[in-house]
Design a protein around this motif. Sequence first.
Motif, PDB file in Angstrom:
ATOM      1  N   PRO A  51       1.571   2.921  -7.569  1.00 36.13           N
ATOM      2  CA  PRO A  51       1.719   2.040  -8.852  1.00 36.13           C
ATOM      3  C   PRO A  51       2.594   2.944  -9.877  1.00 36.13           C
ATOM      4  CG  PRO A  51      -0.501   2.149  -8.157  1.00 36.13           C
ATOM      5  CD  PRO A  51       0.379   3.310  -7.281  1.00 36.13           C
ATOM      6  N   SER A  61      -5.866 -10.756  -5.563  1.00 36.97           N
ATOM      7  CA  SER A  61      -5.911  -9.528  -5.225  1.00 36.97           C
ATOM      8  C   SER A  61      -4.385  -8.929  -4.975  1.00 36.97           C
ATOM      9  CB  SER A  61      -6.859  -9.005  -4.189  1.00 36.97           C
ATOM     10  OG  SER A  61      -6.599  -7.777  -3.867  1.00 36.97           O
ATOM     11  N   ALA A  79       0.766  -0.976  -0.025  1.00 34.19           N
ATOM     12  CA  ALA A  79      -0.097   0.008   0.017  1.00 34.19           C
ATOM     13  C   ALA A  79       0.720   1.169  -0.149  1.00 34.19           C
ATOM     14  CB  ALA A  79      -0.761   0.142   1.314  1.00 34.19           C
ATOM     15  N   SER A 131       1.470  -4.233 -10.235  1.00 34.02           N
ATOM     16  CA  SER A 131       1.455  -2.646 -10.482  1.00 34.02           C
ATOM     17  C   SER A 131       2.386  -1.821  -9.702  1.00 34.02           C
ATOM     18  CB  SER A 131      -0.077  -2.165 -10.305  1.00 34.02           C
ATOM     19  OG  SER A 131      -0.365  -2.256  -9.075  1.00 34.02           O
ATOM     20  N   GLN A 187      -1.849  -6.322  -6.884  1.00 33.68           N
ATOM     21  CA  GLN A 187      -1.251  -5.214  -6.494  1.00 33.68           C
ATOM     22  C   GLN A 187       0.260  -5.274  -6.814  1.00 33.68           C
ATOM     23  OE1 GLN A 187      -2.462  -3.751  -2.336  1.00 33.68           O
ATOM     24  NE2 GLN A 187      -4.103  -5.327  -2.628  1.00 33.68           N
TER      25      GLN A 187
END
Length: 238
Positions: A18, A118, A14, A125, A122
Amino acid sequence: MKSVALISAALMLAAVRPAVSLERPVVVELFTSQSCSSCPPAEALIGRLAHEGAEVLPLAFHVTYWNHLDWRDPYSLPAATARQNDYAARFGGPSYTPQAVIDGQAGLVGSDEAALRSAIAQARSAGASVPVTLARDGSRLTARVGAGRGAGRVLLIGFDPSHTSRVLRGENAGRTLEQANVVRAIQDLGPWSGAAAIVEAAAPAGETAALLLQAEDGRILGAARLDERPGAVAGGLR
């Protein structure tokens, strides 16, 4: 399952903005055991990922801490247990099975397919990677690592693409397990400090191999499967 602790999705890259998509496979490490009754669904998921293409490199690390039961996993490795313990120390949680670690940065329950896919998306990217290649050169392997920023270790992973095992005792007694990309050896080829490098090594235990470039903080910076094509050159760095 030894524990149902789930690392927060906030740890799943997080903090990384990206950028461009990765030009290497996302590495999915499954920590598992033939003595763990919760592990077969996770191993089946790893098997599906292994057949879905080159964008994901799934590797199954069989740990040793279930071997005190009535069944000893024949593919368990002390190095696999040590590797999972290193992740547990970084993530601030316990070691458990089945646990999946995605690109060295996010840990989650290995049978949770939605969360796993998922996290893979992530990771794809998360930005550019350091180019690495691995090819056979006669009786030895040649690993090439490109230049980049940071520091880490170059790891050679030997693995078998598939195994079918009949478990006679323990939590999975009477079951026939289909297991994919079973890790048979973990070999540290030495440090990487950002400069391009070429390393030769004997082929590790296992039918094939993969090369990982792992940063000091656990992030996977580069990854490649062994190129077994006839006439393949140990190179091809972009």
